[in-house]
Design a protein around this motif. Structure first.
Motif, PDB file in Angstrom:
ATOM      1  N   LEU A 225       0.824  -1.203   0.000  1.00 44.98           N
ATOM      2  CA  LEU A 225       0.000   0.000   0.000  1.00 44.98           C
ATOM      3  C   LEU A 225       0.860   1.256   0.000  1.00 44.98           C
ATOM      4  N   SER A 227       1.310   5.012   1.479  1.00 47.87           N
ATOM      5  CA  SER A 227       0.888   5.761   2.660  1.00 47.87           C
ATOM      6  C   SER A 227       0.319   7.112   2.227  1.00 47.87           C
ATOM      7  N   GLN A 233      -7.406  10.706   5.296  1.00 46.12           N
ATOM      8  CA  GLN A 233      -7.038   9.492   4.554  1.00 46.12           C
ATOM      9  C   GLN A 233      -6.209   8.555   5.425  1.00 46.12           C
ATOM     10  N   LEU A 237      -6.966   4.743   6.127  1.00 46.00           N
ATOM     11  CA  LEU A 237      -5.954   3.736   5.801  1.00 46.00           C
ATOM     12  C   LEU A 237      -5.653   2.865   7.019  1.00 46.00           C
ATOM     13  N   HIS A 240      -8.401   0.422   7.385  1.00 45.88           N
ATOM     14  CA  HIS A 240      -8.316  -0.571   6.306  1.00 45.88           C
ATOM     15  C   HIS A 240      -7.235  -1.610   6.617  1.00 45.88           C
TER      16      HIS A 240
END
Length: 256
Positions: A225, A227, A233, A237, A240
């Motif tokens: 992923l 950053s 966000q 994140l 997630h």
């Protein structure tokens, strides 16, 4: 437009080690690339093989399967092109001053004279904000200051990649946040390449520009992923990643 070549390539790496009674598989067929200037994070729960993977990049373990290449050369042993910073505070020579600790590796590797090594050491001691403690011994320093000396020592060697294994884990929460900020400030100045191990999702998002998420033992690549520096966000994140780490449903490798 031609893509940049990776600085570090890890291809299909399985790592195993023996205990008195068992053969432990730490990672299974892990692959990733680290580009020049990356702040690349190995993130995962305890026992997922992230520290073992970093030791192998350092040249201290040989993969059972797959290979690792730095600047196209296969990694077979430790070298000054890879410097490690550990979480323990006692990685400094207690009988040497801050400046002498940083200069020692430079002089011992015969890269430069003692005087040149001391000048280079002072440059990096100043970069980590410890110029006024250059002649102090480690027992006179706080845990965070000792870690700054260890980072200065690693950076002074000007390696191709700095390997950091949970370097702030033993610090209190406030000092840890300060050290994270200082590391990012140092990166802004020099754009060094770092491979950083952590099991803190928040730290991974703050420190890294790219995050490799490893599954529980044995470590497999669960996701790669990007950053973010955007606060909202970053919250999304973190949620997630938490969901991916602690969900028990099998899922495909994710790239972002």
């Amino acid at each position: 437009m031609q893509s940049r070549q990776p600085l570090l390539t890890v291809q299909g790496v399985t790592l195993q080690y023996k205990t008195p009674h068992h053969l432990i598989t730490a990672t299974y067929r892990v692959s990733f690339d680290v580009m020049q200037g990356d702040r690349f994070i190995l993130l995962g729960p305890s026992g997922c093989g992230k520290s073992t993977l970093q030791k192998a990049v350092g040249g201290y373990m040989t993969p059972t399967e797959g290979e690792m290449r730095l600047k196209g050369r296969k990694i077979t042993q430790p070298g000054p092109d890879r410097m490690m910073v550990f979480q323990e505070f006692d990685q400094l020579l207690p009988w040497k001053t801050v400046k002498q600790n940083v200069a020692f590796a430079l002089h011992a590797s015969k890269r430069m004279s003692r005087r040149e090594a001391e000048e280079k050491a002072m440059e990096y001691v100043s970069k980590v904000g410890l110029a006024s403690f250059a002649d102090s011994h480690p027992h006179m320093l706080s845990g965070g200051m000792k870690q700054r000396v260890a980072i200065a020592r690693g950076m002074a060697m000007e390696p191709d990649i700095l390997l950091m294994d949970e370097p702030f884990a033993a610090l209190d929460a406030l000092t840890r946040r300060k050290m994270q900020d200082e590391l990012l400030k140092l990166w802004d100045e020099t754009k060094f390449t770092v491979l950083f191990v952590t099991h803190s999702i928040a730290e991974a998002i703050k420190i890294g520009n790219r995050i490799l998420l490893l599954s529980p033992h044995p470590g497999r690549v669960k996701a790669e992923l990007n950053s973010t520096t955007d606060a909202q966000q970053a919250i999304e994140l973190e949620q997630h990643i938490h969901q991916m780490l602690f969900s028990h449903e099998p899922e495909e490798v994710e790239h972002a």
